[in-house]
Scaffold this active site. Sequence first.
Site, PDB file in Angstrom:
ATOM      1  N   GLU A  81      -5.124   4.861   4.775  1.00  0.00           N
ATOM      2  CA  GLU A  81      -5.973   4.249   5.980  1.00  0.00           C
ATOM      3  C   GLU A  81      -7.410   4.861   6.027  1.00  0.00           C
ATOM      4  O   GLU A  81      -7.744   5.270   7.245  1.00  0.00           O
ATOM      5  CB  GLU A  81      -5.213   4.459   7.410  1.00  0.00           C
ATOM      6  CG  GLU A  81      -3.861   3.929   7.287  1.00  0.00           C
ATOM      7  CD  GLU A  81      -3.830   2.359   7.219  1.00  0.00           C
ATOM      8  OE1 GLU A  81      -4.875   1.709   7.235  1.00  0.00           O
ATOM      9  OE2 GLU A  81      -2.627   1.967   7.511  1.00  0.00           O
ATOM     10  N   LYS A 100       0.968  -1.438   0.079  1.00  0.00           N
ATOM     11  CA  LYS A 100       0.027   0.035   0.054  1.00  0.00           C
ATOM     12  C   LYS A 100       0.848   1.395  -0.172  1.00  0.00           C
ATOM     13  O   LYS A 100       0.470   2.145  -0.893  1.00  0.00           O
ATOM     14  CB  LYS A 100      -0.892   0.153   1.243  1.00  0.00           C
ATOM     15  CG  LYS A 100      -1.610   1.184   1.530  1.00  0.00           C
ATOM     16  CD  LYS A 100      -2.702   1.258   2.527  1.00  0.00           C
ATOM     17  CE  LYS A 100      -2.136   0.463   3.839  1.00  0.00           C
ATOM     18  NZ  LYS A 100      -1.344   1.713   4.487  1.00  0.00           N
ATOM     19  N   THR A 101       1.912   1.211   0.701  1.00  0.00           N
ATOM     20  CA  THR A 101       2.879   2.534   0.733  1.00  0.00           C
ATOM     21  C   THR A 101       3.495   2.832  -0.312  1.00  0.00           C
ATOM     22  O   THR A 101       3.665   3.786  -0.809  1.00  0.00           O
ATOM     23  CB  THR A 101       3.555   2.596   2.070  1.00  0.00           C
ATOM     24  OG1 THR A 101       2.851   2.209   3.299  1.00  0.00           O
ATOM     25  CG2 THR A 101       4.549   3.579   2.199  1.00  0.00           C
TER      26      THR A 101
END
Length: 703
Positions: A219, A34-35
């Site tokens: 998030e 994700k990052t």
Amino acid sequence: MKSDFSNQLTPSQRQAVFHGEGPLLVIAGPGSGKTRVITYRIAALVDAGISPHNICAITFTNKAAEEMRLRCAGLLGFSAPSRISTFHSLCVRILRQYSEQAKVNSNFTIFDAADQAKCIKQAINVCELDTTNFSPSRMLEAVSSLKNRLVNTDLMEQKASDFFSKVLAKIYTSYQNILSQANALDFDDLLMNTAFLLRDNPDVRTELGNRFKFLLIDEYQDTNHAQYQIAKQIASIHNNICATGDPDQSIYRWRGADIRNILAFEKDWPNATVVKLEENFRSTPNILTAADKLISNNSSRKLKVLIPTRPSGSDISISCCDSEQDEAAIVASQIKQLIDSGLSYRDIAVFYRINSASRVLEEVFIRNKIPYQIVRGVEFYSRREIRDLLAYLKILVNPADSLALLRIINTPARGIGKTTIDKIQSFASAHKISLYEALKLSDKIDSLSAGTKAKIKVFVTLLESFKKDINGPVAPLADRIFKDSGLAVDIKDSDELDNITELISAAAAYDQNAENPSLLDYLQQISLYTDADSYDASGDRVALMTLHCAKGLEFENVFIVGLEDGILPHERTAQEDDQIEEERRLFFVGMTRAKSRLFISFAQYRTIRGQLLRSIPSPFLYELGIDLLQTSRSEGLSFQDDDSIEKSIMPLFVPGQKVKHKTFGSGKVIEFVDMGENSIVVVKFNSGQTKSLMLKYANLSII
């Protein structure tokens, strides 16, 4: 630049990274990169001609934001001026920039949890109410919830209809008045005031929308209503919103997070592109299989699968322990085995649902000489000596901060006692000025003696001498205050001195990294510090932390202790399905932090509030696809098919059997655990709840 890194991405990652304009929802499973997607998307936008100045990326911890900044700099070859920060940090900057429109002073102080606790107690006392009947922590929690839902004092007073809500409205108003007098905002005010600023000022909304033409939110499943409105208002100017998250990892409902925000993204943005990141680069297939089985029991989610990319690893180990002391000893023994096999302590973490579980672990680790760190870092800033020095720093940028001033006015002792302070406060109240202004006018307070006035003048002169250095490096100023204020002479304890040294060293690190260091910016940074930011991966120590704190981290080896009904899931969640689902997500998050090995344990007896009580295994254990009949004391458990297990005793109930309970109604048996007179039957009731019941007390009837 596209050719430089497109081959480093999976097809789904590439789709998200090179998505052009328009809303984008990225459903990112744990360990799915994700990052990487967020940072590569920033780089791809810059490569496509978008100015870094027009990109805003928001995440939930300072550590995650710093990691993103470093990764972007590595990809672009320079430090891009993209706004990469937490929601709270972004709101602070917006409120300081548009302070007039937001109706706040630009030099406001941010009150931390300890400050808020003092203020709510004061508010309850002002309302002439009893803190026994109106718990400060409960009232503060209620006020926080109102702010997260964008209910200000005026609206609360209008809506209050019953006794409790009317009292709460009164306390809320009093609390806000106390903050206002101190020129302070709490964490929730940062969000609420920004949401109202954007809602009520079209020009500000348009200006920020044009400034941040591409908004990326990490998030997203953890956003509350205020954060949701802030993002929606900014993105409404251009529709270029990229939300990344995973409904299965929404675990912060208790602080206002609303899972509906991510579940309703496509409704909010009808032309949204949805990309699912399902390949997991972190955990072994064994761990992912169990985690997938667990989370599939939730209904509030977006369907996805966890696709492992690593080869199979060790089986998950389940340990049934006699007590929490036995459990801690088993964990210590297993850790020693890992260390003996060549692993490092830093590769190991122990998670628990409740903070109190750390005590027995610490005791056993100390006896076994296992180095560890408790990841609960905000406690550093709660220490007396640290709060004393910070209070000196706070009063320099915000003279209206009466909490800070009252803390230091006689610290160290300088002969300004309670009687004197009461007289100064009365003078300030009568003349409608701040306490600090009253100190500066102490010569006009007739009830004060000449000697007392002289002491006050020395104190005020000292503070004024520090003010000239607030727009520069912080560490030299903090060091000078520590020495010149008398705090250095007053501190005798070596540990306290070490803590002060650590604080000044941290300030020096800030000075070195900040482009334009200033005291106001430094205080803002540490006021927004969270537990998750405190994890130090550099030391060779086992990490001990709550499951909530584990979010965003990963370890080769993970231990999750206390898998008992009433602990995980927590006893407070027993009656509500949505809370049970969040507890299940919490366990899911803990499991998916593990890269290679996962150890799970539960105790047959545990001391709760001073009483040794019989425990029941968590219903979540059965949902993993594990048969607890396999579990013997202190032994690890591998996954096996039920057919391969020979049961020496026929169970009174069998899976699939329909039963009825006096309280919970009808349901089906999921599992029967034969433990003699302490046998347990696990039932999934038609209400959706899953209960582990001790057979001799359950009074179940067969339908």
